[in-house]
Design an enzyme around this catalytic site. Sequence first.
Site, PDB file in Angstrom:
ATOM      1  N   LYS A  62       0.843  -1.208   0.000  1.00  0.00           N
ATOM      2  CA  LYS A  62       0.000   0.000   0.000  1.00  0.00           C
ATOM      3  C   LYS A  62       0.868   1.245   0.000  1.00  0.00           C
ATOM      4  CE  LYS A  62       0.897   1.331   4.446  1.00  0.00           C
ATOM      5  NZ  LYS A  62       1.658   2.532   4.799  1.00  0.00           N
ATOM      6  N   PRO A 117       9.057  -4.128  -0.353  1.00  0.00           N
ATOM      7  CA  PRO A 117      10.221  -3.732   0.446  1.00  0.00           C
ATOM      8  C   PRO A 117       9.987  -3.964   1.944  1.00  0.00           C
ATOM      9  CG  PRO A 117       9.651  -2.013  -1.129  1.00  0.00           C
ATOM     10  CD  PRO A 117       8.575  -3.057  -1.230  1.00  0.00           C
ATOM     11  N   ALA A 162      10.348  -3.167   5.871  1.00  0.00           N
ATOM     12  CA  ALA A 162      10.444  -1.948   6.703  1.00  0.00           C
ATOM     13  C   ALA A 162      10.507  -0.696   5.835  1.00  0.00           C
ATOM     14  CB  ALA A 162      11.654  -2.011   7.648  1.00  0.00           C
ATOM     15  N   GLY A 163       9.678  -0.691   4.787  1.00  0.00           N
ATOM     16  CA  GLY A 163       9.745   0.396   3.808  1.00  0.00           C
ATOM     17  C   GLY A 163       8.604   1.385   3.857  1.00  0.00           C
ATOM     18  N   GLY A 164       7.612   1.150   4.729  1.00  0.00           N
ATOM     19  CA  GLY A 164       6.451   2.045   4.760  1.00  0.00           C
ATOM     20  C   GLY A 164       5.390   1.631   3.759  1.00  0.00           C
ATOM     21  N   ALA A 200       3.703  -1.446   4.155  1.00  0.00           N
ATOM     22  CA  ALA A 200       2.901  -2.469   4.852  1.00  0.00           C
ATOM     23  C   ALA A 200       3.265  -3.889   4.439  1.00  0.00           C
ATOM     24  CB  ALA A 200       1.400  -2.216   4.661  1.00  0.00           C
ATOM     25  N   GLY A 201       4.540  -4.134   4.171  1.00  0.00           N
ATOM     26  CA  GLY A 201       4.977  -5.468   3.761  1.00  0.00           C
ATOM     27  C   GLY A 201       4.722  -6.518   4.832  1.00  0.00           C
ATOM     28  N   ALA A 236       1.019  -7.003   5.211  1.00  0.00           N
ATOM     29  CA  ALA A 236       0.500  -7.768   4.074  1.00  0.00           C
ATOM     30  C   ALA A 236       0.662  -9.264   4.343  1.00  0.00           C
ATOM     31  CB  ALA A 236       1.240  -7.374   2.801  1.00  0.00           C
ATOM     32  N   ASP A 286      -2.192  -1.561  10.132  1.00  0.00           N
ATOM     33  CA  ASP A 286      -2.318  -1.590   8.663  1.00  0.00           C
ATOM     34  C   ASP A 286      -2.825  -2.930   8.140  1.00  0.00           C
ATOM     35  OD1 ASP A 286      -1.265   0.942   8.527  1.00  0.00           O
ATOM     36  OD2 ASP A 286       0.736   0.298   7.882  1.00  0.00           O
TER      37      ASP A 286
HETATM   38  O1  C5P Z   1      -0.144  -1.101  14.686  1.00  0.00           O
HETATM   39  P1  C5P Z   1       1.285  -1.435  14.431  1.00  0.00           P
HETATM   40  O2  C5P Z   1       1.781  -2.563  15.295  1.00  0.00           O
HETATM   41  O3  C5P Z   1       1.601  -1.663  12.993  1.00  0.00           O
HETATM   42  O4  C5P Z   1       2.089  -0.158  14.855  1.00  0.00           O
HETATM   43  C1  C5P Z   1       3.473  -0.182  15.033  1.00  0.00           C
HETATM   44  C2  C5P Z   1       3.858   1.008  15.889  1.00  0.00           C
HETATM   45  O5  C5P Z   1       3.665   2.215  15.149  1.00  0.00           O
HETATM   46  C3  C5P Z   1       3.051   1.179  17.152  1.00  0.00           C
HETATM   47  O6  C5P Z   1       3.588   0.446  18.216  1.00  0.00           O
HETATM   48  C4  C5P Z   1       3.160   2.664  17.392  1.00  0.00           C
HETATM   49  O7  C5P Z   1       4.419   2.971  17.958  1.00  0.00           O
HETATM   50  C5  C5P Z   1       3.174   3.231  15.992  1.00  0.00           C
HETATM   51  N1  C5P Z   1       1.836   3.665  15.538  1.00  0.00           N
HETATM   52  C6  C5P Z   1       1.285   4.821  16.051  1.00  0.00           C
HETATM   53  N2  C5P Z   1       0.062   5.233  15.625  1.00  0.00           N
HETATM   54  C7  C5P Z   1      -0.622   4.539  14.700  1.00  0.00           C
HETATM   55  C8  C5P Z   1      -0.082   3.346  14.149  1.00  0.00           C
HETATM   56  C9  C5P Z   1       1.161   2.941  14.591  1.00  0.00           C
HETATM   57  O8  C5P Z   1       1.891   5.489  16.888  1.00  0.00           O
HETATM   58  N3  C5P Z   1      -1.805   4.978  14.287  1.00  0.00           N
END
Ligand code: C5P
Length: 298
Positions: free
Chosen positions: A10, A95, A97-99, A101-102, A105, A137
């Site tokens: 994404k 990718p 850890a690329g932003g 959502a790998g 996914a 995500d």
């Molecule tokens: O939800 P997820 O585990 O993917 O989020 C990873 C980290 O990203 C969370 O522990 C938090 O530090 C940060 N995060 C956040 N606000 C969000 C989504 C993620 O601060 N809306």
Amino acid sequence: MSVTVRVPAKVNVQLGVGAARPDGFHPLATVFLAVSLFDEVTATPAGEPTVTCEGPDADQVPLDRTNLAARAAEALAARAGIEPAVHLHIAKNIPVAGGMAGGSADGAAALLACDTLWGLDTPRTELLAMCAELGSDVPFSLLGGAALGTGRGELLTPVDAGSFHWVFAVADGGLSTPAVFREFDRLTAGTTVPEPEPSPELLAALASGDPDRLAPALSNGLQAASLSLRPALADTFEAGIGAGALAALVSGSGPTTAFLVRDAEGAAKVAAALEASGTCRTTRTASGPVPGATVLPA
Ligand code: C5P
């Protein structure tokens, strides 16, 4: 017998971020777009739960139970009262850890693959709820298409979107999402961060399918934080824009950068220029929206 699920990456075409909530998460008003860059997760019955991974970045993927695919299988098995006796193989093209959502996914794909393999037929709403527990995500990786995400990004409302072409510049090394949110907190400390709101201009531009209209409407509230941790991304932006991209933005928490282009021809040109510039490790071209996690025919 095995089940393979294909799942897209994404890009957030809007990422509005509010001040941290008491639980540490940040309230979001984000618009997700699923793009044609896919991982495939294959679930095969096995004595022990195991994970393997292949692909250019496979060495960066954890194979223990911190892997979201493994956690998805465990959570589903626990809910069904069975053993997570499954081997999960991830063919990774998104990718790491690329932003994009790998990891999310792969979590969504593993959930759907195991649900199919085990014949559980879990209702869609419950699968989405389980996805939300795995990560913010993950529900969108299951849903796909284009959707507005609120809450911490897990509450989804599908939105209309025409098709758009993109080039993604993959940076050397990943960025940790929590670290980028922490940098956001640091950069906004002492300021009033407004409640994030969906952008009407962005939603209208997305529905119109007109890339010239979408370009000025793209926004990412995490971009300053991502650039602060990776100042060299500014050079990547310059290289892509210089090659004719309509707009550039950091994808999610980065460090992948996304370039909106007019068509497939423009995408090839921008990708070639980015590769030649030496400002990124590699590029991928993609279009979207595309469907979310999908079971492939056997
Ligand atoms: O939800 P997820 O585990 O993917 O989020 C990873 C980290 O990203 C969370 O522990 C938090 O530090 C940060 N995060 C956040 N606000 C969000 C989504 C993620 O601060 N809306």
